[in-house]
Design an enzyme around this catalytic site. Structure first.
Site, mmCIF file in Angstrom:
data_model
loop_
_atom_site.group_PDB
_atom_site.id
_atom_site.type_symbol
_atom_site.label_atom_id
_atom_site.label_comp_id
_atom_site.label_asym_id
_atom_site.label_seq_id
_atom_site.Cartn_x
_atom_site.Cartn_y
_atom_site.Cartn_z
ATOM 1 N N LYS A 85 -14.753 5.457 1.223
ATOM 2 C CA LYS A 85 -13.733 4.410 1.722
ATOM 3 C C LYS A 85 -14.615 3.195 2.565
ATOM 4 O O LYS A 85 -14.704 3.785 3.932
ATOM 5 C CB LYS A 85 -12.497 4.904 2.054
ATOM 6 C CG LYS A 85 -11.182 3.628 2.340
ATOM 7 C CD LYS A 85 -10.099 4.537 1.887
ATOM 8 C CE LYS A 85 -8.611 3.766 1.902
ATOM 9 N NZ LYS A 85 -7.794 4.474 2.039
ATOM 10 N N SER A 92 -2.075 6.861 0.283
ATOM 11 C CA SER A 92 -3.153 6.103 0.038
ATOM 12 C C SER A 92 -4.356 7.072 -0.997
ATOM 13 O O SER A 92 -5.229 6.840 -1.245
ATOM 14 C CB SER A 92 -3.893 5.479 1.531
ATOM 15 O OG SER A 92 -3.133 3.764 1.335
ATOM 16 N N SER A 150 -4.322 3.124 -0.929
ATOM 17 C CA SER A 150 -5.742 1.826 -1.189
ATOM 18 C C SER A 150 -6.665 2.098 -1.018
ATOM 19 O O SER A 150 -7.108 1.402 -1.301
ATOM 20 C CB SER A 150 -5.722 1.779 0.217
ATOM 21 O OG SER A 150 -5.267 2.853 1.339
#
Lengths: 95, 477
Positions: B75, B174, B150
């Site tokens: 990420k 997330s 996210s």
């Protein structure tokens, strides 16, 4: 109504942000809506409750205090959008 | 090539059926064929192939690490030396990390191959990946749906076989919520279990690095590699790290609690409710004890979470000033306008909204009424959660109230979006570990996720039971 347009302008200054008039109004309406929703918490009695501040159980994790160069001068400046050979550059501060 | 466990990969490598180089080429091809999903911001193709050759050589001479054969995506909140790190934000335009974060370094030390950097909500703020300055990520199960957020790009990358596993971050759900939306396993470990050195900070009393994998076993292995004390993060736990992946058998019957109101909540999709009920019945049928419990704070968790995280975010994001790195406005006339214009141009709308909220709740006249109040409620929530976990081995709850929603559906209403976190924030507020596992699909074939919450630092039991749940309970429901 928690905030008004002056509060929004003051907050924007504190947070070093700036909004045009349309965005200011949107921010005002969003913040009021969200803050009203957050106020649900007042339904809970927390008179004798201590605030929970630290989430890690670790206390005072110490290390030896010795000088160590982790980032060179050149590396520290590498990502700067404006710099000279030694320093970050910013607009003139003193008139 | 669609491997579901590292064990299977290693077996095939040993049999000469595949190699790390083959695997990297397979994933690179998939990334290219699925570019429309927008899961990757950057692909390290040559580097990954070079790494793969080196790991293949190590496997041949018997010196390969625990993660040899694993092709991993990161990420865009994890620092990797000399690679771009942007948190999907324009404010970090052009930023290259000077160092590799601890978690990522430990992956590399065990011969993981890093294939690229993944799209996410800007600064990990969002539940749908619609807040990225690099565009939406699409759910591979249905391209009109969000992947969750996210860590949306990271979840889709695993879902669509663009890499084998992803490393994400979880502040209020997330990792778990996108894992549920994409039909993969998402783990948020106990707060402080993994060092955050090299993780871009959002809300420091919540942030944890987490994993997205196909199997519970690989989540256990990744945690085992990444967790543990770190001289660069004094908040990281000093506790010993068990060899989680070696002890995944469940012994005896367990006591599992579920919060009654989670099943009664009006926004709960009927199929998600049915998945919960089926799992509860199947667990009972296997002789486990499953009981409904009261948890009086369900409605208060999301507001508490948003007061605390926006406060922490407004403070953490003050470092982005247009001076030391990242975007710098061309319009600035003096130092203050440099800060203001750089930040106004660089941060997206949701990030600015949260900075404003955080600045408000921390301002002198409102500090006690909002911030201190939320810290007190956090204690109530944590104590009640810990009390439930003293009576039960695990809590089971849906990961999200619905399956993946449509792109644009919640985009105009920040509050509706915040409520997507309703079932994930409890573990984050209490600092306890939680895992989301796939539990079938709804009528339109969108994945459903169920979540297990365990006791602090008892990831071992959580892994073992969620593996059991996945292998024995959810298959039959």
């Amino acid at each position: 109504m928690k905030t008004d347009i002056n509060t929004i302008r003051n907050l924007a200054h504190l947070a070093r942000l700036e909004f045009n008039e349309t965005k200011e109004q949107e921010m005002l309406s969003d913040l009021n809506k969200i803050l009203n929703w957050m106020e649900q918490l007042n339904e809970l009695n927390t008179d004798n409750v201590e605030p929970l501040i630290h989430m890690s159980e670790e206390v005072n994790v110490m290390r030896e205090d010795f000088a160590k160069n982790t980032v060179t001068h050149e590396e520290a400046l590498r990502n700067a959008p404006k710099k000279d050979s030694d320093y970050f550059r910013v607009p003139k501060v003193m008139e | 090539m669609r491997y579901r466990s590292l064990r299977a990969i290693r077996t095939d490598i040993a049999a000469g059926n595949t190699s790390c180089s083959d695997l990297v080429r397979f994933y690179l091809q998939n990334i290219q064929d699925n570019a429309h999903l927008n899961a990757f911001l950057e692909v390290f193709a040559d580097e990954a192939l070079t790494q793969a050759e080196a790991v293949d050589a190590k496997i041949r001479n018997g010196s390969a690490g625990k993660l040899a054969g694993m092709v991993i995506g990161l990420k865009d909140v994890l620092a990797y030396k000399d690679h771009t790190l942007q948190s999907s934000s324009q404010i970090l335009n052009g930023f290259k990390s000077l160092f590799t974060g601890t978690a990522v370094q430990r992956l590399l030390n065990e011969d993981a191959i890093i294939i690229g950097r993944q799209n996410c909500d800007e600064f990990a703020m969002g539940a749908s990946n619609e807040n990225s300055s690099f565009g939406n990520v699409l759910n591979a199960a249905d391209n009109s749906k969000v992947p969750g957020g996210s860590s949306g790009g990271s979840a889709v990358a695993v879902q669509a076989d663009l890499c084998f596993a992803s490393i994400g971050s979880d502040t209020g759900g997330s990792v778990r919520q996108p894992a549920a939306f994409c039909g993969v396993v998402g783990l948020k470990p106990t707060y402080s279990r993994i060092s955050r050195y090299g993780l871009v900070a959002y809300a420091s009393s919540f942030d944890q690095i987490g994993t997205l994998t196909h199997s519970v076993e690989d989540a256990a292995l990744l945690l085992e590699v990444m967790a543990g004390a770190d001289e660069f993060d004094s908040t990281a736990s000093q506790r010993e790290v068990p060899a989680y992946s070696q002890h995944l058998e469940v012994s005896g019957k367990k006591k599992i609690g579920y919060i009654k109101d989670t099943l009664e909540s009006p926004g709960l999709q009927p199929e998600v409710k049915a998945a919960m009920e089926n799992a509860i019945e199947a667990l009972k049928a296997e002789g486990h004890t499953v009981e409904a419990v009261d948890f009086p704070y369900l409605a208060y968790m999301v507001p508490t979470y948003y007061i605390l995280t926006t406060a922490e975010a407004s403070s953490n994001l003050s470092r982005f000033d247009g001076v030391k790195y990242g975007h710098r406005s061309e319009q600035a006339t003096d130092l203050n306008s440099l800060y203001k214009k750089s930040r106004a141009e660089g941060f997206g709308e949701e990030v600015q909204r949260r900075i404003m909220l955080g600045t408000f709740v921390l301002s002198a006249s409102y500090y006690d009424a909002y911030y201190t109040k939320a810290q007190k409620v956090r204690r109530l929530i944590k104590e009640k959660t810990d009390e439930l976990l003293s009576r039960f081995d695990f809590l089971i709850l849906p990961t999200a109230p619905t399956t993946a929603f449509s792109i644009g559906e919640n985009a105009k209403d920040p509050l509706a979006m915040y409520l997507a976190d309703i079932f994930t924030v409890q573990a984050s507020l209490a600092g306890v570990p939680a895992i989301s596992v796939p539990a079938g699909t709804d009528a339109t074939n969108l994945p459903i996720g169920l979540q297990l919450i365990g006791r602090s630092f008892e990831e071992q039991e959580l892994f073992a039971f969620s593996k059991y749940l996945t292998d024995n309970i959810l298959v039959s429901t």
